[in-house]
Design a protein around this motif. Structure first.
Motif, mmCIF file in Angstrom:
data_model
loop_
_atom_site.group_PDB
_atom_site.id
_atom_site.type_symbol
_atom_site.label_atom_id
_atom_site.label_comp_id
_atom_site.label_asym_id
_atom_site.label_seq_id
_atom_site.Cartn_x
_atom_site.Cartn_y
_atom_site.Cartn_z
ATOM 1 N N LYS A 49 0.831 -1.212 0.000
ATOM 2 C CA LYS A 49 0.000 0.000 0.000
ATOM 3 C C LYS A 49 0.863 1.259 0.000
ATOM 4 N N ARG A 50 1.939 1.261 0.803
ATOM 5 C CA ARG A 50 2.817 2.423 0.824
ATOM 6 C C ARG A 50 3.503 2.623 -0.523
ATOM 7 N N HIS A 51 3.920 1.528 -1.152
ATOM 8 C CA HIS A 51 4.570 1.612 -2.464
ATOM 9 C C HIS A 51 3.621 2.216 -3.497
ATOM 10 N N LEU A 52 2.406 1.719 -3.536
ATOM 11 C CA LEU A 52 1.414 2.227 -4.471
ATOM 12 C C LEU A 52 1.068 3.681 -4.168
ATOM 13 N N LEU A 53 0.946 4.019 -2.891
ATOM 14 C CA LEU A 53 0.649 5.395 -2.502
ATOM 15 C C LEU A 53 1.751 6.346 -2.972
ATOM 16 N N ASN A 54 2.986 5.951 -2.785
ATOM 17 C CA ASN A 54 4.102 6.792 -3.224
ATOM 18 C C ASN A 54 4.135 6.942 -4.732
ATOM 19 N N GLN A 55 3.815 5.888 -5.457
ATOM 20 C CA GLN A 55 3.746 5.978 -6.913
ATOM 21 C C GLN A 55 2.659 6.962 -7.340
ATOM 22 N N LEU A 56 1.499 6.862 -6.720
ATOM 23 C CA LEU A 56 0.389 7.747 -7.060
ATOM 24 C C LEU A 56 0.719 9.208 -6.756
ATOM 25 N N ILE A 57 1.339 9.439 -5.613
ATOM 26 C CA ILE A 57 1.699 10.805 -5.249
ATOM 27 C C ILE A 57 2.716 11.362 -6.238
ATOM 28 N N PHE A 58 3.669 10.543 -6.665
ATOM 29 C CA PHE A 58 4.668 10.995 -7.627
ATOM 30 C C PHE A 58 4.028 11.326 -8.974
ATOM 31 N N ILE A 59 3.129 10.472 -9.446
ATOM 32 C CA ILE A 59 2.461 10.717 -10.728
ATOM 33 C C ILE A 59 1.576 11.957 -10.630
ATOM 34 N N GLN A 60 0.920 12.139 -9.494
ATOM 35 C CA GLN A 60 0.109 13.340 -9.287
ATOM 36 C C GLN A 60 0.994 14.581 -9.373
ATOM 37 N N TYR A 61 2.157 14.535 -8.766
ATOM 38 C CA TYR A 61 3.103 15.647 -8.821
ATOM 39 C C TYR A 61 3.551 15.902 -10.253
ATOM 40 N N GLU A 62 3.884 14.850 -10.995
ATOM 41 C CA GLU A 62 4.286 14.987 -12.387
ATOM 42 C C GLU A 62 3.201 15.659 -13.222
ATOM 43 N N LYS A 63 1.980 15.205 -13.037
ATOM 44 C CA LYS A 63 0.868 15.748 -13.816
ATOM 45 C C LYS A 63 0.595 17.206 -13.462
ATOM 46 N N SER A 64 0.784 17.557 -12.199
ATOM 47 C CA SER A 64 0.571 18.948 -11.809
ATOM 48 C C SER A 64 1.648 19.857 -12.398
ATOM 49 N N LEU A 65 2.854 19.341 -12.603
ATOM 50 C CA LEU A 65 3.913 20.136 -13.227
ATOM 51 C C LEU A 65 3.636 20.374 -14.713
ATOM 52 N N LYS A 66 2.995 19.424 -15.355
ATOM 53 C CA LYS A 66 2.713 19.547 -16.786
ATOM 54 C C LYS A 66 1.668 20.605 -17.084
ATOM 55 N N LYS A 67 0.816 20.879 -16.102
ATOM 56 C CA LYS A 67 -0.265 21.861 -16.333
ATOM 57 C C LYS A 67 0.234 23.263 -16.296
#
Length: 67
Positions: A49-67
């Motif tokens: 769960k922690r691994h998946l959570l960290n992946q999701l948070i990282f992808i969310q951060y990436e997507k927010s930078l693209k906007k």
């Protein structure tokens, strides 16, 4: 339960990622409660769960930078 591939996570939209992050945080909290009151639980789920959570948070951060 196998880990989700990062490619599948990248295909999700931002709203879905935020919902998944929230649900994973709740699941981790429930696991911590079970551990605290010594109820039976599966300890390997903490890592997954922690691994998946960290992946999701990282992808969310990436997507927010693209906007």
């Amino acid at each position: 339960m196998s880990l989700i591939k990062i490619k599948k996570i990248r295909d999700l939209d931002l709203k879905t990622i935020q919902d998944e992050i929230l649900s994973l945080k709740k699941e981790l909290f429930e696991l911590k409660i079970k551990k605290g009151v010594r109820q039976p639980f599966k300890p390997h789920l903490f890592k997954q769960k922690r691994h998946l959570l960290n992946q999701l948070i990282f992808i969310q951060y990436e997507k927010s930078l693209k906007k």
